[in-house]
Write a protein that holds these residues in place. Structure first.
Motif, mmCIF file in Angstrom:
data_model
loop_
_atom_site.group_PDB
_atom_site.id
_atom_site.type_symbol
_atom_site.label_atom_id
_atom_site.label_comp_id
_atom_site.label_asym_id
_atom_site.label_seq_id
_atom_site.Cartn_x
_atom_site.Cartn_y
_atom_site.Cartn_z
ATOM 1 N N GLY A 120 -0.386 5.486 12.059
ATOM 2 C CA GLY A 120 1.023 5.830 11.891
ATOM 3 C C GLY A 120 1.529 5.589 10.480
ATOM 4 O O GLY A 120 2.688 5.872 10.193
ATOM 5 N N PHE A 121 0.659 5.062 9.633
ATOM 6 C CA PHE A 121 1.031 4.793 8.235
ATOM 7 C C PHE A 121 0.775 6.078 7.460
ATOM 8 O O PHE A 121 -0.292 6.295 6.909
ATOM 9 N N SER A 129 -0.518 24.917 11.195
ATOM 10 C CA SER A 129 0.618 25.628 10.608
ATOM 11 C C SER A 129 0.487 25.794 9.102
ATOM 12 O O SER A 129 1.386 26.335 8.461
ATOM 13 N N GLY A 130 -0.612 25.314 8.530
ATOM 14 C CA GLY A 130 -0.876 25.538 7.111
ATOM 15 C C GLY A 130 -0.645 24.347 6.203
ATOM 16 O O GLY A 130 -0.800 24.471 4.983
ATOM 17 N N LEU A 131 -0.297 23.180 6.749
ATOM 18 C CA LEU A 131 -0.110 22.009 5.906
ATOM 19 C C LEU A 131 -1.460 21.366 5.590
ATOM 20 O O LEU A 131 -2.386 21.432 6.399
ATOM 21 N N THR A 132 -1.540 20.768 4.425
ATOM 22 C CA THR A 132 -2.772 20.112 4.015
ATOM 23 C C THR A 132 -2.655 18.604 4.216
ATOM 24 O O THR A 132 -1.566 18.031 4.138
ATOM 25 N N VAL A 133 -3.800 17.973 4.466
ATOM 26 C CA VAL A 133 -3.830 16.552 4.804
ATOM 27 C C VAL A 133 -4.886 15.838 3.975
ATOM 28 O O VAL A 133 -5.957 16.389 3.696
ATOM 29 N N THR A 134 -4.589 14.618 3.585
ATOM 30 C CA THR A 134 -5.567 13.769 2.926
ATOM 31 C C THR A 134 -5.427 12.363 3.484
ATOM 32 O O THR A 134 -4.501 12.075 4.248
ATOM 33 N N GLN A 135 -6.350 11.479 3.136
ATOM 34 C CA GLN A 135 -6.233 10.096 3.552
ATOM 35 C C GLN A 135 -6.489 9.158 2.381
ATOM 36 O O GLN A 135 -7.166 9.516 1.422
ATOM 37 N N VAL A 136 -5.905 7.981 2.478
ATOM 38 C CA VAL A 136 -6.033 6.954 1.451
ATOM 39 C C VAL A 136 -6.452 5.664 2.149
ATOM 40 O O VAL A 136 -5.817 5.268 3.135
ATOM 41 N N PRO A 137 -7.499 4.987 1.692
ATOM 42 C CA PRO A 137 -7.914 3.734 2.335
ATOM 43 C C PRO A 137 -6.843 2.652 2.180
ATOM 44 O O PRO A 137 -6.294 2.456 1.098
ATOM 45 N N VAL A 138 -6.541 1.961 3.277
ATOM 46 C CA VAL A 138 -5.593 0.849 3.244
ATOM 47 C C VAL A 138 -6.153 -0.295 4.088
ATOM 48 O O VAL A 138 -7.085 -0.107 4.872
ATOM 49 N N ASN A 142 0.811 -1.224 0.000
ATOM 50 C CA ASN A 142 0.000 0.000 0.000
ATOM 51 C C ASN A 142 0.845 1.275 0.000
ATOM 52 O O ASN A 142 0.295 2.382 -0.040
ATOM 53 N N ILE A 143 2.170 1.138 0.064
ATOM 54 C CA ILE A 143 3.032 2.321 0.170
ATOM 55 C C ILE A 143 2.786 3.284 -0.992
ATOM 56 O O ILE A 143 2.616 4.498 -0.798
ATOM 57 N N ARG A 144 2.773 2.780 -2.208
ATOM 58 C CA ARG A 144 2.590 3.652 -3.364
ATOM 59 C C ARG A 144 1.243 4.374 -3.306
ATOM 60 O O ARG A 144 1.147 5.554 -3.648
ATOM 61 N N GLU A 145 0.207 3.693 -2.862
ATOM 62 C CA GLU A 145 -1.108 4.332 -2.774
ATOM 63 C C GLU A 145 -1.078 5.504 -1.793
ATOM 64 O O GLU A 145 -1.642 6.565 -2.065
ATOM 65 N N VAL A 146 -0.443 5.286 -0.637
ATOM 66 C CA VAL A 146 -0.354 6.372 0.345
ATOM 67 C C VAL A 146 0.490 7.513 -0.207
ATOM 68 O O VAL A 146 0.141 8.693 -0.056
ATOM 69 N N ASP A 190 0.132 17.786 1.686
ATOM 70 C CA ASP A 190 1.471 17.703 2.271
ATOM 71 C C ASP A 190 1.653 16.428 3.090
ATOM 72 O O ASP A 190 2.770 15.928 3.233
ATOM 73 N N ILE A 191 0.561 15.931 3.664
ATOM 74 C CA ILE A 191 0.583 14.734 4.491
ATOM 75 C C ILE A 191 -0.498 13.788 3.990
ATOM 76 O O ILE A 191 -1.643 14.204 3.782
ATOM 77 N N SER A 192 -0.144 12.538 3.784
ATOM 78 C CA SER A 192 -1.096 11.536 3.330
ATOM 79 C C SER A 192 -1.154 10.416 4.360
ATOM 80 O O SER A 192 -0.122 9.833 4.704
ATOM 81 N N ILE A 193 -2.354 10.111 4.838
ATOM 82 C CA ILE A 193 -2.548 9.114 5.891
ATOM 83 C C ILE A 193 -3.134 7.839 5.297
ATOM 84 O O ILE A 193 -4.132 7.887 4.568
ATOM 85 N N GLY A 194 -2.535 6.716 5.611
ATOM 86 C CA GLY A 194 -3.121 5.429 5.257
ATOM 87 C C GLY A 194 -4.188 5.094 6.278
ATOM 88 O O GLY A 194 -3.879 4.762 7.423
ATOM 89 N N ALA A 195 -5.453 5.203 5.879
ATOM 90 C CA ALA A 195 -6.572 5.119 6.815
ATOM 91 C C ALA A 195 -7.144 3.717 6.908
ATOM 92 O O ALA A 195 -7.467 3.101 5.892
ATOM 93 N N ARG A 196 -7.292 3.233 8.142
ATOM 94 C CA ARG A 196 -7.832 1.899 8.382
ATOM 95 C C ARG A 196 -9.358 1.860 8.337
ATOM 96 O O ARG A 196 -9.942 0.830 8.103
ATOM 97 N N PHE A 197 -10.002 2.982 8.591
ATOM 98 C CA PHE A 197 -11.462 3.006 8.685
ATOM 99 C C PHE A 197 -12.036 3.813 7.533
ATOM 100 O O PHE A 197 -12.686 4.839 7.718
ATOM 101 N N ALA A 198 -11.779 3.379 6.320
ATOM 102 C CA ALA A 198 -12.225 4.135 5.143
ATOM 103 C C ALA A 198 -12.807 3.180 4.097
ATOM 104 O O ALA A 198 -12.494 3.253 2.919
#
Length: 250
Positions: free
Chosen positions: A157-158, A191-200, A101-105, A113-121
């Motif tokens: 933490g992924f 601080s202005g960083l953007t965040v998204t999540q990716v289902p894993v 799943n690394i490439r997907e995240v 700026d930050i991509s989270i591998g989400a367990r509940f998605a």
């Protein structure tokens, strides 16, 4: 010192007494079609974590004593910045994060700026119950509001970060309980960083002892609320963040 390709991606793997599974996890990452550099941050382990990780092909950074995940990751970010990496991703040494799943995240960094591998998605069958579930839902709701985007798994933490995230993390990445997830994420957003999540999909631990026990769920609930309240009082980072990088994206 070895010359590194700054466009390569650094996989940071914090590890504390993970001799049972760190070797297999490192090997799995290094066997992927896409080449990654793996840094195992040996967080004061008293077993053979360091030796096994090195034999599996990872670069090993040995900390003199146990600092916790936050301290280990901060050391990893410092290593990444000093060697010029522009993209990093955290992968747990216990094998729960599927390296496939690394490439997907990482692809989530195309618009954040930050991509989270989400367990509940809506992917996989990973579940939690009771107080831990209540805490995670509450934390996700509050931080989704701060980030202005739906997030379901803010304690995962992924997660991957670009050059802006690395710079901000080095200004503020606490070692306290849940600091590496809740506290660091809240301050990054403020601080202005953007965040998204990716289902894993999550996997069972490949060995060793889980860090949480069902009987500690109620304690987790109270401490998570405290961690969030404390994070909301933190100052915003004042570091000059670089422009977004496209490293690590296809």
């Amino acid at each position: 010192m070895r010359n590194f390709d700054k466009n390569r991606i650094l996989v940071i793997m914090p590890a504390w007494n993970e001799a049972d599974c760190v070797g297999a996890t490192v090997s799995e990452v290094l066997s992927l079609d896409e080449p990654y550099d793996v840094l195992v941050v040996n967080d004061g382990s008293t077993d053979a974590t360091s030796t096994i990780a090195s034999h599996a092909g990872a670069t090993v950074l040995n900390l003199p004593f146990n600092l916790g995940v936050g301290g280990a990751m901060r050391a990893g970010f410092k290593y990444a910045q000093r060697l010029g990496y522009k993209t990093v991703i955290q992968v747990d040494a216990d094998g729960q994060h599927d390296p496939r799943n690394i490439r997907e995240v990482l692809n989530g960094l195309s618009n954040a700026d930050i991509s989270i591998g989400a367990r509940f998605a809506n992917r996989g069958d990973y579940t939690v119950r009771g107080p831990r579930k209540w805490a995670m839902k509450f934390l996700a709701a509050v931080i989704s509001g701060l980030a202005k985007t739906p997030l379901t798994d803010v304690t995962s933490g992924f997660r991957a970060g670009n050059e802006r995230a690395i710079a901000q993390y080095l200004d503020h990445y606490p070692a306290e309980y849940l600091g590496d997830t809740i506290d660091s994420l809240v301050v990054a957003i403020r601080s202005g960083l953007t965040v998204t999540q990716v289902p894993v999909e999550m996997r069972p631990r490949q060995g060793g002892t889980p860090s949480h026990h069902p009987f500690k769920a109620a304690v987790y609930l109270g401490r998570s609320f405290f961690a969030l309240a404390f994070a909301l009082t933190r100052r915003r980072s004042r570091v000059a963040l670089p422009l977004p990088s496209t490293a690590g994206m296809k």
